[in-house]
Design an enzyme around this catalytic site. Sequence first.
Site, PDB file in Angstrom:
ATOM      1  N   LEU A 533       0.893  -1.294   0.062  1.00  0.00           N
ATOM      2  CA  LEU A 533      -0.021  -0.079   0.103  1.00  0.00           C
ATOM      3  C   LEU A 533       0.787   1.190   0.023  1.00  0.00           C
ATOM      4  O   LEU A 533       0.352   2.017  -0.345  1.00  0.00           O
ATOM      5  CB  LEU A 533      -1.113  -0.086   1.173  1.00  0.00           C
ATOM      6  N   GLY A 534       2.131   1.014   0.500  1.00  0.00           N
ATOM      7  CA  GLY A 534       2.792   2.086   0.750  1.00  0.00           C
ATOM      8  C   GLY A 534       4.207   2.050   1.263  1.00  0.00           C
ATOM      9  O   GLY A 534       4.350   0.898   1.863  1.00  0.00           O
ATOM     10  N   PHE A 538      10.730   3.533   7.711  1.00  0.00           N
ATOM     11  CA  PHE A 538      11.083   2.574   8.621  1.00  0.00           C
ATOM     12  C   PHE A 538      10.514   1.030   7.923  1.00  0.00           C
ATOM     13  O   PHE A 538      10.527  -0.043   8.755  1.00  0.00           O
ATOM     14  CB  PHE A 538      10.700   2.400  10.121  1.00  0.00           C
ATOM     15  N   GLY A 539       9.921   1.306   6.814  1.00  0.00           N
ATOM     16  CA  GLY A 539       9.279  -0.406   6.470  1.00  0.00           C
ATOM     17  C   GLY A 539       8.097   0.012   5.317  1.00  0.00           C
ATOM     18  O   GLY A 539       8.111   1.173   4.897  1.00  0.00           O
ATOM     19  N   SER A 540       7.506  -1.098   4.930  1.00  0.00           N
ATOM     20  CA  SER A 540       6.396  -0.864   4.186  1.00  0.00           C
ATOM     21  C   SER A 540       5.221  -1.462   4.460  1.00  0.00           C
ATOM     22  O   SER A 540       5.301  -1.729   5.689  1.00  0.00           O
ATOM     23  CB  SER A 540       6.748  -1.829   2.788  1.00  0.00           C
ATOM     24  N   VAL A 541       4.170  -0.996   3.824  1.00  0.00           N
ATOM     25  CA  VAL A 541       2.749  -1.175   4.605  1.00  0.00           C
ATOM     26  C   VAL A 541       2.007  -2.097   3.580  1.00  0.00           C
ATOM     27  O   VAL A 541       1.869  -1.813   2.435  1.00  0.00           O
ATOM     28  CB  VAL A 541       1.995   0.033   4.722  1.00  0.00           C
ATOM     29  N   ASP A 650       5.507  14.019  14.096  1.00  0.00           N
ATOM     30  CA  ASP A 650       5.824  14.000  12.772  1.00  0.00           C
ATOM     31  C   ASP A 650       4.328  14.176  11.970  1.00  0.00           C
ATOM     32  O   ASP A 650       3.786  13.342  11.037  1.00  0.00           O
ATOM     33  CB  ASP A 650       6.233  12.688  12.343  1.00  0.00           C
TER      34      ASP A 650
END
Length: 837
Positions: A533-534, A538-541, A650
Amino acid sequence: MGPVSLFFLILATPAPLFTAAQGFGYPTANLSTLWVNHDASLPHSVHYKGGLAARPILLHSQSAHYGQSFATGFFCAPPCDMFYFAVFIVRTDRGARIIDGNPQVVWSANRARPVSENATVELTSGGELVLRDADGSLVWSTGRSGRPVAGMVITNIGNLVLFDLMNATVWQSFDHPTDTLVPGQSLVEGMRLTASTSATNWTENQLYVNVRQDGLYAYVASAPPQLYYMLTSNEEKTGNEITKVTFMNSSLCIFLNSTYPDPNSISWPTTTSSQFIRLESDGHLRMHEWDMAEETWPAVEEVTKPKFGDCGFPTVCGEYGICTGRKCTCPLQDNNSSGYFKPIGDPKDNLGCTPLTPISCKEMQHHQFLTLDEVSYFDVNHSFVNATNQDDCKQACLKNCSCRAVNFRRYFEQTETDGHCFWVTKVFSLQSIKLEPVNYKSTVFIKVQVGPSNSAAPSAHSANNSNLILGTTIPAIITVVLLVVAVTIYLQRRRAYYDKKDEDFNFDQFARMPARFSFQKLRECTQGFNKKLGEGGFGSVYEGKLGEERVAVKRLESARQGKKEFLAEVQTIGSIEHINLVRLIGFCAEKSQRLLVYEYMPRGSLDRWIHYRHNNAPLDWPTRCRIILDIAKGLCYLHEECRQKIAHLDIKPQNILLDEKFNAKVADFGLSKLIDRDQSKVMTVMRGTPGYMAPEWLTSQITEKVDVYSFGVVVMELISGRKNIDNSLPEESSNLINLLRGKARDNQLSDLIDKHSEDMVAHQEQVIQKMKLAMWCLLNDGCQRPSMSTVIKVLDGARSIETAILHRFHDINSAMSVQDTSAYSVKAQASVLSGPR
């Protein structure tokens, strides 16, 4: 009185014309009539000073003279992005036209769920009045009565009625009151008035009045409800007739032994609409009357009059607050202990107090009492305890965890061993009686939670053993030092071991944890992490499915890089829950695998909708307003309603996610920071995303006000439809906040409105007010920025922005920004997480 003529409006999409129902003579509507909430469809719409708008569909007007009249239709309060189907009082001229004059809503069908532009209300062929939102979803209806309906009418006393062929009432708004009574209207047993949350937020709060057999009673909702006022009759009830309380002759009249007539059968004076009685958000039941000279509705009489005046109302000082002459304080034992309660938000706002340690029924052995002498409680009419002395009263409460406080009263004519004991399961405002003329002594004992080492005052035995304590001090110190050394060595070896082996985290340290999943389970639910999804810093979803629930699984690509952030997210969002925060469903911490499972947000992140990267249609202005308010509510919860303040650090469009109905939720807590309530500032390494960071980051000393600055940036991006920093634009226009400062100084704020949206251009005045709020949030000095609770008040119309505040933003000499991206702990692209999650 001059002749009275009647006037009705034909305001509908193509449908049968209205006809006057025989026997009523009032403006009526036939079956199969549909009205659309739009200025073009309702040409008799009125826009009032201050931002109110009324779109009547039926009007009962006294057209022979100027006066107050009743209308029904769509109504909205500033910023007029959401509407209510309501009955309201309006002023009309001799031509039966609505004129300016501070309209007042006296009934609403959908106070808990306002509708948007293009919503519809329909009197169906089956005789049901139905309200639907613009997307066609059902919001409210009268339901089917089983009796045939011939039409709808608004009467001369403001009653919206569905009637049959015999002109008998089938359904009427008077049977479903909200927070207001008009002259001629009655409350009967089983009916109640419920106060609104605020003057601009019409959702119900916890204060209400209802009718019992002997009169009118006012309560604050709890289990059981707590009584703060009653108005009873001296008459004795003799029959089985229903008790009613009727607003007539400028007062509330109680009828115990009379039948309940149809209010529509009574010929009320035509001038009665110049008064109404409203249960207001503070619990006061006040009568208001039209002031022709001032053109306002001042309160002319207070119906509810508790013994201790304003201090007798249950929410005057919020929960646990003590009211003394309208001044609110938190409970202190013997005026020297502040270790049990703290004020909610700014103490000046009188929002109440909250325990530093919540009551736990699993640790009843650590329950104790805070003793408040010369303090009383407003509700003494229920929950009496069979205890006549103070000790028995306290013990009865300690044995029942649902008891939160007891009030022990002893009247002066009673002996020392006699008194009255009652308890409450939820503590609202208390009241000091030090300066009150009372004939009793009153003490309140508030239950508090203490730890094993936090027990009550030291005993006499321990006070007499100071020599023994002194004699054991040196050995104790040596023992503690050796223990600290041993623990330090152990922790260093343990840390080194985990650095090598990267074993699972020990999550037992967290009091509340979400569900823990195995890595294999999450691999299966995402079909091998197939649908991305994105991406984030720090990582991917990935999209997944747990049972029937769609989820978003965030996988940290580098456990070493993301360990701190992973712990921060689990610890922070795992222990909180709010409608405007993305819900953490669970997590996985297995060897080097770190994953977080969130609720799925089908509309994705806000940036994709306001930066037009997907050729999407522009968001309309009501939706943008709702998103702004949602973000503010989420941040307010983090800053002011948690045990420790949580600074998100953030806030940006990529971290604002949208559900199916474009409700906004704050996400991505990887950079968040916990701040103790007694800390004014905290030192922390610079973190965040360039363009959204407040100037004080240059000092590394920050407060939660850095989120307020970022919120201001997001508001401007929502309004302008562009990125805060856009290097594709000319240099003088690349920085949105600098551009805003110049446009504000030159009085050209309208230049910044998103030109993709004709709807926003049409609401230019409202848009500019939101810009001014953003300017307040963007002040260089964090101390001068508003709190998020103040932001919500501005958005709700309960507070305005001082011009002097905006001048501070205009001053270019005070402008500072954080531009050195090399100093960031997270680079510009690192925390971007676009797309649905």
